[in-house]
Design a protein around this motif. Sequence first.
Motif, PDB file in Angstrom:
ATOM      1  N   GLU A  96       0.830  -1.209   0.000  1.00 21.26           N
ATOM      2  CA  GLU A  96       0.000   0.000   0.000  1.00 21.26           C
ATOM      3  C   GLU A  96       0.861   1.255   0.000  1.00 21.26           C
ATOM      4  O   GLU A  96       0.591   2.203  -0.735  1.00 21.26           O
ATOM      5  CB  GLU A  96      -0.921   0.012   1.218  1.00 21.26           C
ATOM      6  CG  GLU A  96      -2.019  -1.004   1.154  1.00 21.26           C
ATOM      7  CD  GLU A  96      -2.809  -1.107   2.435  1.00 21.26           C
ATOM      8  OE1 GLU A  96      -2.398  -0.522   3.462  1.00 21.26           O
ATOM      9  OE2 GLU A  96      -3.842  -1.796   2.420  1.00 21.26           O
ATOM     10  N   PHE A  99       2.223   2.407  -3.364  1.00 20.68           N
ATOM     11  CA  PHE A  99       1.272   3.072  -4.252  1.00 20.68           C
ATOM     12  C   PHE A  99       0.912   4.474  -3.772  1.00 20.68           C
ATOM     13  O   PHE A  99       0.647   5.364  -4.585  1.00 20.68           O
ATOM     14  CB  PHE A  99       0.026   2.202  -4.452  1.00 20.68           C
ATOM     15  CG  PHE A  99       0.274   1.076  -5.407  1.00 20.68           C
ATOM     16  CD1 PHE A  99       0.084   1.250  -6.771  1.00 20.68           C
ATOM     17  CD2 PHE A  99       0.738  -0.140  -4.958  1.00 20.68           C
ATOM     18  CE1 PHE A  99       0.338   0.229  -7.665  1.00 20.68           C
ATOM     19  CE2 PHE A  99       0.997  -1.182  -5.833  1.00 20.68           C
ATOM     20  CZ  PHE A  99       0.795  -0.995  -7.196  1.00 20.68           C
ATOM     21  N   SER A 131      -4.074   1.993  -3.836  1.00 20.63           N
ATOM     22  CA  SER A 131      -3.275   1.490  -2.723  1.00 20.63           C
ATOM     23  C   SER A 131      -4.075   0.511  -1.873  1.00 20.63           C
ATOM     24  O   SER A 131      -3.604  -0.597  -1.559  1.00 20.63           O
ATOM     25  CB  SER A 131      -2.798   2.668  -1.865  1.00 20.63           C
ATOM     26  OG  SER A 131      -2.317   2.235  -0.628  1.00 20.63           O
TER      27      SER A 131
END
Length: 148
Positions: A96, A99, A131
């Motif tokens: 996550e 991103f 994400s």
Amino acid sequence: MGGIMVYEERNAWSGLLVGAVVITAYVVIVLQQAAGRPVTEVDWLPPMLWTIGIGIVATIVISIVWGIIAGAKDPDGVGRSDVRDRDITRMGARVEQAFVVIAGLGVIALCAVNADVFWIANTMFAGFAVSAMVGSIARVVAYRRGLV
């Protein structure tokens, strides 16, 4: 790997399902508002805030309901977690974070070229959305196939 899903896996699935629905809804709402006019003239803030709020609440509600159902089936195993769960959670967070960083760099680039605030805000929103989705997918895959 049968049985009841652990708490963290249920949360990953909940986030993935809700995310797909609310992100699609946001895109549809913005595109409907943009029909026949420039997309930068769309009043994007209220739908974005509602999408974020509804997504958070829906994910929490689904996780709670799913947990209640799982708890009724296996009261002793519903809240258990172990080292594997912690490792999968960390891996998903790293995915996550990558991103979010990419989205942040995109926002900086858009600011550098004086892009309209619509593009700046929606780039960051898309970064958060992608994400969350990719992180949830990574977690689900790790639960189903294991960490490599």
